[in-house]
Write an enzyme that holds these catalytic residues in place. Structure first.
Site, PDB file in Angstrom:
ATOM      1  N   LYS A 120       0.855  -1.188   0.000  1.00 40.45           N
ATOM      2  CA  LYS A 120       0.000   0.000   0.000  1.00 40.45           C
ATOM      3  C   LYS A 120       0.888   1.234   0.000  1.00 40.45           C
ATOM      4  O   LYS A 120       1.931   1.248   0.660  1.00 40.45           O
ATOM      5  CB  LYS A 120      -0.925   0.027   1.226  1.00 40.45           C
ATOM      6  CG  LYS A 120      -1.836   1.271   1.270  1.00 40.45           C
ATOM      7  CD  LYS A 120      -2.904   1.163   2.351  1.00 40.45           C
ATOM      8  CE  LYS A 120      -2.402   1.455   3.744  1.00 40.45           C
ATOM      9  NZ  LYS A 120      -1.936   2.877   3.924  1.00 40.45           N
ATOM     10  N   GLU A 189      -9.157   7.859   4.104  1.00 37.64           N
ATOM     11  CA  GLU A 189      -8.955   8.220   5.517  1.00 37.64           C
ATOM     12  C   GLU A 189      -9.445   9.623   5.824  1.00 37.64           C
ATOM     13  O   GLU A 189      -9.064  10.591   5.168  1.00 37.64           O
ATOM     14  CB  GLU A 189      -7.473   8.099   5.905  1.00 37.64           C
ATOM     15  CG  GLU A 189      -7.224   8.439   7.361  1.00 37.64           C
ATOM     16  CD  GLU A 189      -5.857   8.011   7.878  1.00 37.64           C
ATOM     17  OE1 GLU A 189      -5.578   8.274   9.059  1.00 37.64           O
ATOM     18  OE2 GLU A 189      -5.082   7.401   7.119  1.00 37.64           O
TER      19      GLU A 189
END
Length: 271
Positions: A120, A189
């Site tokens: 990631k 996020e």
């Protein structure tokens, strides 16, 4: 929804199918063998070996100091404890931002040395070339948009991102770019729930939210936050499922008292 125990190993393909059928994806961080084994056996879909290890394992204020070697060590430990979950490893700060060749080198080291399944990395348009190069080598990539903690000094705050129309539009465009580049999923996020809903509906790959509301295709939390080990950290998006700090603290106090009072060990606990 009950955990699908029949699945022997979660893959990136499993996650795309889960989005298509509406089954939500569960994701937690882990950094060592013991906890990885527990949460894998509980049935978690994805384990993220997060650069949050910099905070919760090493005590740093930000995610920036953790090195590639340290991330590899944590990922190796996690892989040994996991039979079912898809294991994703964060590329740490400074190992992919310079150029796409460095990014590929970092990703390959993680895959070869750990046995993890994917990496990631944070960012949108500015890292697309790196993502394409990594994916073309056969390494699956998960994206990360919204609040990107490796850019904390640029933002200057951990506040919610993309409240303004300009940043929201850029995030939506970035999500499309990451999908087109070949990412198998994107972490969103700390962005408004409605924006996360729009992004999730606009792309065919799964979105995993943290502080991004209920419309994402899955959710991720830092294990230390969710279990209440990191007991001072209580943001609005966190649901604490256990107060492990208090439980461990109490057990240690009991042990100390038993040693001091000569109650431990007793006759049954010696040879």
């Amino acid at each position: 929804m009950s955990v699908n125990k029949e699945i022997k190993r979660i893959t990136t393909n499993t996650l795309v199918k889960m989005k298509a059928t509406g089954e939500k994806i569960s994701m937690l961080t882990a950094y060592d063998f013991s906890f990885a084994r527990i949460i894998d056996e509980a049935g978690i879909d994805i384990i993220l070996v997060g650069d949050s290890a910099s905070n919760v394992m090493a005590g740093h204020e930000t995610t920036l100091p953790i090195t590639l070697d340290q991330m590899i060590y944590h990922a190796q430990s996690v892989v040994r404890g996991v039979k079912r979950s898809l294991i994703v490893v964060d590329l740490p700060f400074g190992t992919y931002q310079g150029n796409s060749i460095e990014a590929l080198s970092s990703a390959i080291r993680i895959m070869k040395e750990t046995g993890a399944h994917a990496i990631k990395l944070e960012g949108g348009e500015e890292v697309v070339e790196s993502i394409k190069r990594i994916i073309s080598s056969g390494v699956p990539v998960m994206g990360h948009l919204g609040l990107t903690p490796q850019s904390i000094y640029k933002f200057g705050t951990y506040q919610v991102r993309a409240r303004e129309e300009e940043e929201a539009s850029r995030l939506k465009a970035d999500a499309k770019l990451l999908e087109e580049a070949g990412c198998f999923g994107i972490v969103l996020e700390k962005i408004p729930a409605q924006l996360a809903k729009e992004v999730s509906e606009s792309i065919s790959i799964p979105t995993i939210g943290i502080g991004a509301g209920k419309y994402c295709d899955g959710q991720v939390l830092v294990m230390h936050d969710m279990l209440g080990i990191n007991h001072e950290f209580k943001p609005r998006f966190l649901r604490q499922y256990l107060n492990l700090y208090e439980l461990v603290n109490g057990a240690v106090k009991e042990y100390i008292e038993d040693v001091k009072q000569q109650r431990f060990p007793d006759e049954t606990e010696q040879y």
